[in-house]
Design an enzyme around this catalytic site. Structure first.
Site, PDB file in Angstrom:
ATOM      1  N   THR A   8       3.267  11.582  19.077  1.00 40.24           N
ATOM      2  CA  THR A   8       4.284  10.638  18.595  1.00 40.24           C
ATOM      3  C   THR A   8       5.639  11.333  18.447  1.00 40.24           C
ATOM      4  O   THR A   8       6.659  10.669  18.321  1.00 40.24           O
ATOM      5  CB  THR A   8       3.884  10.069  17.211  1.00 40.24           C
ATOM      6  OG1 THR A   8       3.563  11.164  16.353  1.00 40.24           O
ATOM      7  CG2 THR A   8       2.697   9.131  17.319  1.00 40.24           C
TER       8      THR A   8
ATOM      9  N   THR B  22      -2.060  20.136  12.862  1.00 37.73           N
ATOM     10  CA  THR B  22      -1.295  19.683  14.030  1.00 37.73           C
ATOM     11  C   THR B  22       0.211  19.771  13.781  1.00 37.73           C
ATOM     12  O   THR B  22       0.680  19.639  12.655  1.00 37.73           O
ATOM     13  CB  THR B  22      -1.648  18.238  14.416  1.00 37.73           C
ATOM     14  OG1 THR B  22      -1.298  17.378  13.339  1.00 37.73           O
ATOM     15  CG2 THR B  22      -3.114  18.101  14.744  1.00 37.73           C
TER      16      THR B  22
ATOM     17  N   ASP C 292      -3.536  16.217   2.119  1.00 35.41           N
ATOM     18  CA  ASP C 292      -2.688  15.746   3.221  1.00 35.41           C
ATOM     19  C   ASP C 292      -1.235  16.174   3.007  1.00 35.41           C
ATOM     20  O   ASP C 292      -0.305  15.480   3.405  1.00 35.41           O
ATOM     21  CB  ASP C 292      -2.776  14.212   3.349  1.00 35.41           C
ATOM     22  CG  ASP C 292      -2.140  13.684   4.624  1.00 35.41           C
ATOM     23  OD1 ASP C 292      -2.111  14.422   5.619  1.00 35.41           O
ATOM     24  OD2 ASP C 292      -1.655  12.546   4.621  1.00 35.41           O
TER      25      ASP C 292
ATOM     26  N   ASN D  70       8.682  12.260   3.678  1.00 33.92           N
ATOM     27  CA  ASN D  70       7.877  12.083   4.881  1.00 33.92           C
ATOM     28  C   ASN D  70       8.698  12.492   6.106  1.00 33.92           C
ATOM     29  O   ASN D  70       9.655  13.255   5.977  1.00 33.92           O
ATOM     30  CB  ASN D  70       7.340  10.652   4.933  1.00 33.92           C
ATOM     31  CG  ASN D  70       6.015  10.564   5.660  1.00 33.92           C
ATOM     32  OD1 ASN D  70       5.943  10.803   6.856  1.00 33.92           O
ATOM     33  ND2 ASN D  70       4.950  10.245   4.939  1.00 33.92           N
TER      34      ASN D  70
ATOM     35  N   CYS E 168      -7.888  -0.244  10.188  1.00 36.00           N
ATOM     36  CA  CYS E 168      -6.866  -1.247  10.527  1.00 36.00           C
ATOM     37  C   CYS E 168      -5.616  -1.137   9.672  1.00 36.00           C
ATOM     38  O   CYS E 168      -4.545  -1.585  10.081  1.00 36.00           O
ATOM     39  CB  CYS E 168      -7.448  -2.642  10.371  1.00 36.00           C
ATOM     40  SG  CYS E 168      -9.184  -2.769  10.870  1.00 36.00           S
TER      41      CYS E 168
ATOM     42  N   MET F 261      -2.202  -3.250  20.216  1.00 31.24           N
ATOM     43  CA  MET F 261      -3.417  -3.406  19.404  1.00 31.24           C
ATOM     44  C   MET F 261      -4.541  -2.633  20.082  1.00 31.24           C
ATOM     45  O   MET F 261      -5.003  -3.009  21.158  1.00 31.24           O
ATOM     46  CB  MET F 261      -3.743  -4.903  19.291  1.00 31.24           C
ATOM     47  CG  MET F 261      -5.147  -5.223  18.800  1.00 31.24           C
ATOM     48  SD  MET F 261      -5.450  -4.638  17.110  1.00 31.24           S
ATOM     49  CE  MET F 261      -7.244  -4.567  17.115  1.00 31.24           C
TER      50      MET F 261
HETATM   51  C1  HEC Z   1      -1.989   1.083  16.016  1.00 29.26           C
HETATM   52  C2  HEC Z   1      -1.747  -0.147  15.317  1.00 29.26           C
HETATM   53  C3  HEC Z   1      -2.894  -1.101  15.093  1.00 29.26           C
HETATM   54  C4  HEC Z   1      -4.130  -0.853  14.544  1.00 29.26           C
HETATM   55  C5  HEC Z   1      -4.658   0.458  14.010  1.00 29.26           C
HETATM   56  C6  HEC Z   1      -4.830  -2.111  14.532  1.00 29.26           C
HETATM   57  N1  HEC Z   1      -4.046  -3.098  15.051  1.00 29.26           N
HETATM   58 FE1  HEC Z   1      -4.514  -5.063  15.264  1.00 29.26          FE
HETATM   59  N2  HEC Z   1      -2.740  -5.415  16.124  1.00 29.26           N
HETATM   60  C7  HEC Z   1      -1.731  -4.505  16.302  1.00 29.26           C
HETATM   61  C8  HEC Z   1      -0.598  -5.146  16.916  1.00 29.26           C
HETATM   62  C9  HEC Z   1       0.725  -4.478  17.265  1.00 29.26           C
HETATM   63  C10 HEC Z   1      -0.959  -6.484  17.116  1.00 29.26           C
HETATM   64  C11 HEC Z   1      -0.110  -7.584  17.724  1.00 29.26           C
HETATM   65  C12 HEC Z   1      -0.407  -7.724  19.192  1.00 29.26           C
HETATM   66  C13 HEC Z   1       0.224  -8.964  19.723  1.00 29.26           C
HETATM   67  O1  HEC Z   1       1.451  -8.991  19.842  1.00 29.26           O
HETATM   68  O2  HEC Z   1      -0.522  -9.923  19.971  1.00 29.26           O
HETATM   69  C14 HEC Z   1      -2.306  -6.618  16.599  1.00 29.26           C
HETATM   70  C15 HEC Z   1      -3.020  -7.810  16.617  1.00 29.26           C
HETATM   71  C16 HEC Z   1      -4.268  -7.989  16.045  1.00 29.26           C
HETATM   72  C17 HEC Z   1      -4.971  -9.249  16.008  1.00 29.26           C
HETATM   73  C18 HEC Z   1      -4.470 -10.563  16.547  1.00 29.26           C
HETATM   74  C19 HEC Z   1      -3.809 -11.328  15.437  1.00 29.26           C
HETATM   75  C20 HEC Z   1      -3.233 -12.632  15.859  1.00 29.26           C
HETATM   76  O3  HEC Z   1      -3.135 -13.528  15.005  1.00 29.26           O
HETATM   77  O4  HEC Z   1      -2.822 -12.760  17.023  1.00 29.26           O
HETATM   78  C21 HEC Z   1      -6.142  -9.025  15.355  1.00 29.26           C
HETATM   79  C22 HEC Z   1      -7.232 -10.028  15.041  1.00 29.26           C
HETATM   80  C23 HEC Z   1      -6.166  -7.623  14.994  1.00 29.26           C
HETATM   81  N3  HEC Z   1      -5.026  -7.028  15.441  1.00 29.26           N
HETATM   82  C24 HEC Z   1      -7.192  -7.019  14.289  1.00 29.26           C
HETATM   83  C25 HEC Z   1      -7.240  -5.654  14.014  1.00 29.26           C
HETATM   84  C26 HEC Z   1      -8.353  -5.027  13.348  1.00 29.26           C
HETATM   85  C27 HEC Z   1      -9.567  -5.749  12.777  1.00 29.26           C
HETATM   86  C28 HEC Z   1      -8.073  -3.695  13.313  1.00 29.26           C
HETATM   87  C29 HEC Z   1      -8.968  -2.585  12.787  1.00 29.26           C
HETATM   88  C30 HEC Z   1     -10.308  -2.549  13.306  1.00 29.26           C
HETATM   89  C31 HEC Z   1      -6.774  -3.500  13.927  1.00 29.26           C
HETATM   90  N4  HEC Z   1      -6.319  -4.723  14.338  1.00 29.26           N
HETATM   91  C32 HEC Z   1      -6.135  -2.273  14.061  1.00 29.26           C
HETATM   92  C33 HEC Z   1      -1.764  -3.175  15.958  1.00 29.26           C
HETATM   93  C34 HEC Z   1      -2.851  -2.521  15.400  1.00 29.26           C
END
Ligand code: HEC
Length: 694
Positions: free
Chosen positions: A171, A246, A311, A398, A613, A656
């Protein structure tokens, strides 16, 4: 011996050396993350100053498309501005007008495939004047280091800096010096990772050297004497956990000693009792390590936290200066790591000159200046169960950089005042293993409930590194604050999570100017010249660690999809204005009348959510800009649709990640937990948490 001849040659040699080692950065350029080698985040430009600042106004803005991280710092050279957002998509724009010149998209999610990690996007770039048209260097999430032709954005070379099958990611911003480009990586919060930095030839991409920050498996032999020495400070079978350390952020090149200083991160796992069960300092975790820039050979180190357990990264920016201390000019480096002390270290030998607390710190009484070691407080290693400690893992400071002004002699530190709760009582320490599944792998429990609005605070402070005391402070809203720039106009610029972008008098802290950016501003500003005019540029957008902290982060109302991420550029008598404010997302909860609470399932879902998440969707399901607030996602009512996004990676291209190892039952537990959270938010007043357990 002809002394005259000798001294002439030496003088010539010195001149040559200076020119080759540290090409003077022109006052109007900002080619590196912290501008020049000293990494001071200081601009010598002064057209915009204390007297003219009343005329400072928006010159132009650039709308950044997508739900992307926009908290990085741009670089500028020859009147062109280069910036990276999200997964290292780079744009070059005319610094005077904002006209787009080129875009380069390294297509990270496509290239990364299964390597796509649950981490945020890129924080910066480097520009090198290399005799051709200049090169822009970027490092991608999946580990590529890429050199681009600054004129047209076409790649000159690409190398993969990570090893096959590991859980590292990048990053941070590369640093370029002397025909060499250097990069580290992150990942030691999520899996068995052993930190390293690698130097490459800036023209060809050929690898020059690599330095590991912690020792590997002794059976395989140590790479160098420094690793053999470090291994004496570890016990047990640490290499099975990778060890951590790291270099995910701080790298500083020092032309005066031809040295590289790297700031190393936390242990993997955080819990020292697991990592190194019979004790030991665990070098080089949480350390500043000096390396010979040409060979990568170890020179010296200073460890801020022996036997780290919280940490307490020493990965925060390392800034160089020459300070007159007790009548002597001392070449020093300065760092405010997470642990809450401000360190001034002699660059010639790594010896600690001074260290004082910059905010509330309870883990140590003080740092002993003779040994350089902290005098730790009782109970901080959570040996008696749960321990509440200031600061917590967000740190007192940070990665959002501080700034040093050679004009005032002061350091300007974005400071966080927030405790952490650490507890390993329910953890089987003897059989513990690092996760291999993209989940928090700390070896210590962090409570999962929401963070109360009054759990802590944040402020910008001016700190005198010589007398080690505060000169002024101004409050920031919320818990997290933006990176800082100081200028020769006696100014300090800083953004805030509430959407303000401010300037203060560097000597007194007097508020002089402010702008309504319409979204949280966390990136560090820069200043540059284009067509002879001075500009100040900053990226506006709420995301990263600042957006993770539950209600205190969400109180400003920024939503991942509707917030407008922008490059904002200011100049004297600027004529632009932002379009009418966007409406924030409605805070009404999702209508979910069928939900029948199942506390056991919600509890399991909470545990799965809070280790995977929350870094993007927010602690306790309360999101503040990195990703959508899942409590309001219509997918909560659609079990298959919800599972598709998580298990099949249908949104990987949108940031995501894919969790292919999560079982359908785990995913359903998470969904039910979020439905429960949705109900709780329906009962609560707007933006105020119902569950106030710290
Ligand atoms: C590194 C960042 C990150 C992590 C960690 C992450 N997400 Fe996401 N998530 C996103 C982003 C950014 C989007 C939006 C994507 C988009 O524009 O549709 C998203 C979208 C979603 C959506 C769709 C929501 C909607 O209403 O459209 C769901 C469900 C979701 N994530 C569930 C999870 C779950 C459960 C976890 C853990 C297991 C998780 N995410 C971990 C970044 C992350």
């Amino acid at each position: 011996m002809n002394f005259l001849w000798l001294s002439c040659t030496l003088a010539l040699f010195n001149l040559g050396l200076t020119a080759a080692v540290a090409r003077e950065v022109a006052p109007g350029d900002w080619p590196g993350f912290g501008r020049d080698a000293a990494e001071q985040h200081y601009s010598p430009l002064a057209d915009i100053n204390e007297s003219t600042i009343g005329r400072l106004n928006l010159a132009w803005y650039f709308d950044i498309p997508g739900t992307v991280l926009a908290t990085s710092s741009p670089v500028a050279a020859n009147g062109v501005l280069y910036f990276t957002t999200g997964y290292s998509v780079i744009r070059a724009v005319d610094g005077a007008t904002g006209r787009l010149l080129w875009t380069y998209d390294p297509r990270v999610s496509k290239v990364a495939g299964k390597r796509m990690r649950a981490a945020w996007g890129s924080r910066g770039l480097a520009y090198a004047f290399d005799g051709r048209r200049g090169s822009v260097y970027l490092a991608t999430h999946d580990g590529r280091l890429i050199a681009l032709d600054a004129g047209n954005g076409r790649p000159r070379w690409i190398v993969q800096t990570l090893e096959q099958g590991d859980s590292r990611y990048i990053t941070g911003a590369p640093r370029v010096f002397n025909g060499t480009v250097i990069i580290g990586h992150g990942g030691a919060d999520f899996g068995p990772v052993r930190g390293y930095v690698t130097a490459y030839n800036a023209t060809t991409g050929k690898r020059i050297w690599r330095f590991h920050t912690v020792p590997g498996d002794p059976a395989k032999g140590f790479e160098n004497a420094a690793m053999a020495m470090a291994a004496k400070t570890w016990t047990g079978e640490w290499w099975k956990f990778g060890g951590g350390g790291t270099v995910w952020n701080a790298i500083t090149y020092d032309p005066e000693f031809d040295a590289i200083y790297i700031g190393t991160g936390n242990g993997q796992p955080w819990n020292w009792k697991i990592r190194s069960p019979q004790g030991g300092d665990n070098l080089f975790l949480c350390s500043i390590v000096a390396l010979d820039a040409k060979s990568g050979r170890y020179k010296w180190h200073y460890q801020t936290n022996p036997a780290e357990s919280w940490d307490y990264n020493a990965a925060m920016d390392i800034e160089l200066a020459t300070l007159t201390i007790d009548g002597r000019a001392r070449k020093v480096l300065m760092q405010a790591p997470k642990n809450g002390f401000f360190y001034v270290i002699d660059r010639s030998n790594g010896k600690l000159i001074s260290a004082e607390k910059i905010t509330k710190v309870t883990w140590a009484e003080r740092i002993d200046l003779t040994s350089g070691r902290p005098i730790e407080a009782q109970g901080i290693r959570y040996e008696n169960g749960s321990a509440i400690i200031w600061p917590g893992s967000a740190g007192a400071h940070n990665w959002h950089p501080m700034a040093f002004s050679p004009q005032t002699g002061l350091v300007y530190i974005p400071t966080i005042n927030l405790p952490g709760v650490y507890d390993d009582s329910a953890i089987d320490r003897r059989h513990w293993q690092s996760s291999k599944q993209m989940q928090a792998s700390f070896g210590v429990n962090i409570p999962s409930g929401d963070i109360p609005l009054n759990a802590g605070n944040s402020f910008l402070q001016a700190w005198d590194p010589i007398s080690q005391r505060q000169i002024w402070q101004v409050p920031n809203p919320g818990l997290f604050n933006g990176g800082v720039m100081a200028t020769a106009g006696n100014l300090v610029f800083q953004g805030q999570p509430d959407g303000r972008f401010n300037a203060y008098a560097a000597d007194s802290g007097k508020a002089l100017w402010g702008f309504d950016a319409q979204v949280g501003v966390l990136g560090a500003p820069i200043s540059y010249l284009a067509k002879g005019r001075q500009y100040v540029a900053v990226l506006a957008g709420m995301g990263s660690g600042a957006a993770m902290l539950g209600s205190p982060a969400q109180q400003f109302g920024w939503d991942a999809r509707s917030q407008k991420r922008r490059v904002l550029v200011f100049t004297l008598d600027g004529q632009a204005s932002l379009p009418t404010k966007l409406n924030r997302l409605p805070e009404e909860p999702l209508t979910d009348t069928d939900y029948v609470a199942n506390p056991e399932q919600e509890k399991r879902g909470d545990a799965a959510y809070s280790t995977r998440c929350h870094i993007c969707h927010g602690i306790a399901g309360i999101a503040a800009g990195s990703a959508p607030d899942l409590r309001r996602s219509p997918l909560l009512l659609n079990s298959d649709g919800f599972r598709d996004v998580i298990q099949h990676g249908t949104r990987v291209g949108l940031g995501m990640p894919r969790y292919e190892n999560l079982m359908p039952q785990d995913i359903d537990d998470i969904r039910q937990f979020l439905r429960g959270r949705n109900r709780a938010s329906g009962d609560a007043a707007k933006g105020v948490a119902t569950n106030l357990t710290p």
